[in-house]
Design a protein around this motif. Structure first.
Motif, PDB file in Angstrom:
ATOM      1  N   GLY A   1       0.796  -1.256   0.081  1.00 57.51           N
ATOM      2  CA  GLY A   1       0.061  -0.134  -0.128  1.00 57.51           C
ATOM      3  C   GLY A   1       0.871   1.321   0.001  1.00 57.51           C
ATOM      4  N   ALA A   2       2.200   1.264   0.262  1.00 53.31           N
ATOM      5  CA  ALA A   2       3.000   2.398   0.266  1.00 53.31           C
ATOM      6  C   ALA A   2       3.574   2.713  -1.086  1.00 53.31           C
ATOM      7  CB  ALA A   2       4.122   2.158   1.001  1.00 53.31           C
ATOM      8  N   ALA A   3       3.382   3.913  -1.557  1.00 58.18           N
ATOM      9  CA  ALA A   3       3.887   4.257  -2.797  1.00 58.18           C
ATOM     10  C   ALA A   3       4.592   5.670  -2.762  1.00 58.18           C
ATOM     11  CB  ALA A   3       2.712   4.530  -3.572  1.00 58.18           C
ATOM     12  N   GLU A   4       5.621   5.663  -3.714  1.00 62.96           N
ATOM     13  CA  GLU A   4       6.315   6.892  -3.884  1.00 62.96           C
ATOM     14  C   GLU A   4       5.857   7.834  -4.951  1.00 62.96           C
ATOM     15  OE1 GLU A   4      11.140   7.887  -4.589  1.00 62.96           O
ATOM     16  OE2 GLU A   4      10.331   6.090  -5.502  1.00 62.96           O
ATOM     17  N   SER A   5       5.854   9.017  -4.853  1.00 58.89           N
ATOM     18  CA  SER A   5       5.449  10.059  -6.143  1.00 58.89           C
ATOM     19  C   SER A   5       6.716  10.599  -6.780  1.00 58.89           C
ATOM     20  CB  SER A   5       5.027  11.330  -5.221  1.00 58.89           C
ATOM     21  OG  SER A   5       4.510  12.313  -6.109  1.00 58.89           O
ATOM     22  N   GLY A   6       6.735  10.220  -7.986  1.00 55.31           N
ATOM     23  CA  GLY A   6       8.191  10.400  -8.846  1.00 55.31           C
ATOM     24  C   GLY A   6       7.816  10.238 -10.313  1.00 55.31           C
ATOM     25  N   TYR A   7       8.729  10.315 -11.165  1.00 54.27           N
ATOM     26  CA  TYR A   7       8.577   9.945 -12.352  1.00 54.27           C
ATOM     27  C   TYR A   7       8.675   8.322 -12.910  1.00 54.27           C
ATOM     28  CZ  TYR A   7       9.571  15.119 -12.969  1.00 54.27           C
ATOM     29  OH  TYR A   7       9.277  16.502 -12.697  1.00 54.27           O
ATOM     30  N   ASP A   8       8.021   7.997 -13.556  1.00 49.86           N
ATOM     31  CA  ASP A   8       7.960   6.635 -14.335  1.00 49.86           C
ATOM     32  C   ASP A   8       8.948   6.728 -15.463  1.00 49.86           C
ATOM     33  OD1 ASP A   8       6.370   7.608 -16.191  1.00 49.86           O
ATOM     34  OD2 ASP A   8       4.889   6.246 -15.650  1.00 49.86           O
ATOM     35  N   ARG A   9       9.507   7.771 -15.838  1.00 49.54           N
ATOM     36  CA  ARG A   9      10.492   8.022 -16.875  1.00 49.54           C
ATOM     37  C   ARG A   9      11.610   8.570 -16.604  1.00 49.54           C
ATOM     38  NH1 ARG A   9       9.461   4.534 -20.800  1.00 49.54           N
ATOM     39  NH2 ARG A   9      10.702   5.836 -22.107  1.00 49.54           N
TER      40      ARG A   9
END
Length: 257
Positions: free
Chosen positions: A152-160
């Motif tokens: 359930g934990a997620a990081e906010s950032g770019y996938d490219r």
């Protein structure tokens, strides 16, 4: 330009005794370190967690920035903290760890201590050799975010990953490796047992190359790369608390203030 969720910079104007500058990683945002920053703010530490140039919006914005821009941003924040606090510490995750190490190497006694979480100081060899040419042919490649074991934990950032920026990151890491012997401050290094982004040899190389006498290594057994959002986050916070308290108290006693 609209920011990604949680990408806003964080600043807490707390005690004048201790301040800490936190640096996020490449393609990441302050969101990955916000729980760490908020914990320190709750302890009345003055905290700065800036958003690095080119980050937190869209990956194309990172394409036109380089390591000089990222370093200049954290260097300015260090000066801001030095104006407010008697003892200033620096810390970071991944590339943020490399930026923290460079601050320590260049500012000497102005930095009271360094806390690193899965610091990156090497670039994958095969990809690095291809980058000088490939970056002119291909604008980006697939990125890796949310390397987190906690459900359930997620990081906010770019996938490219923009390749011009990746080329600049490679140059930064080479520079930081050369400057490691200039790091003399007390250092706490925390690294995950399993990390799919940074090899474990990076942590070992930092410990073997810095000139710090006061060093502590902590293994994070239940987290992946973004350990600040993972199962071992509380341990990171506790180690940081103890580190700042011990060093600030010791320095104050030595200075007689």
């Amino acid at each position: 330009m609209r920011l990604l969720p949680g990408a806003e910079p964080f600043f807490h104007d707390g005690s004048a005794a201790s301040g800490m500058l936190l640096c996020h990683g490449f393609t990441g945002t302050p969101q990955s370190l916000r729980p760490w920053a908020e914990h320190l703010a709750g302890r009345d530490v003055t905290v700065s967690l800036p958003l690095l140039p080119g980050h937190g919006t869209r990956w194309r914005d990172l394409q036109s920035t380089g390591w000089q821009d990222w370093y200049a941003a954290v260097d300015r924040e260090l000066e801001r903290l030095r104006e407010r606090c008697a003892h200033v510490f620096v810390g970071g995750l991944s590339m943020g760890g490399a930026l923290a190490l460079r601050l320590a190497a260049r500012h000497g006694a102005a930095v009271s201590g360094v806390v690193l979480v899965n610091p990156a100081i090497t670039f994958p060899r095969a990809q690095g050799l291809a980058l000088p040419v490939l970056r002119h042919l291909v604008p980006s490649t697939r990125g890796l975010i949310s390397d987190i074991a906690k459900p359930g934990a997620a990081e906010s950032g770019y996938d490219r990953v923009p390749l011009h920026a990746a080329h600049s990151l490679r140059a930064l890491l080479s520079l930081v490796r050369a400057e490691l012997p200039q790091v003399t401050q007390p250092l706490a290094l925390l690294h995950s047992r399993v990390d799919h982004v940074v090899p474990p040899s990076d942590a070992a190389r930092v410990l073997a190359s810095v000139s710090s006498v006061d060093m502590a290594e902590h293994v994070l057994p239940d987290s992946f790369h973004v350990a600040t959002l993972d199962h071992d986050a509380e341990r990171i916070f506790q180690v940081t608390d103890a580190f700042i308290t011990r060093l600030a108290t010791r320095k104050t006693a030595r200075d007689g203030t």
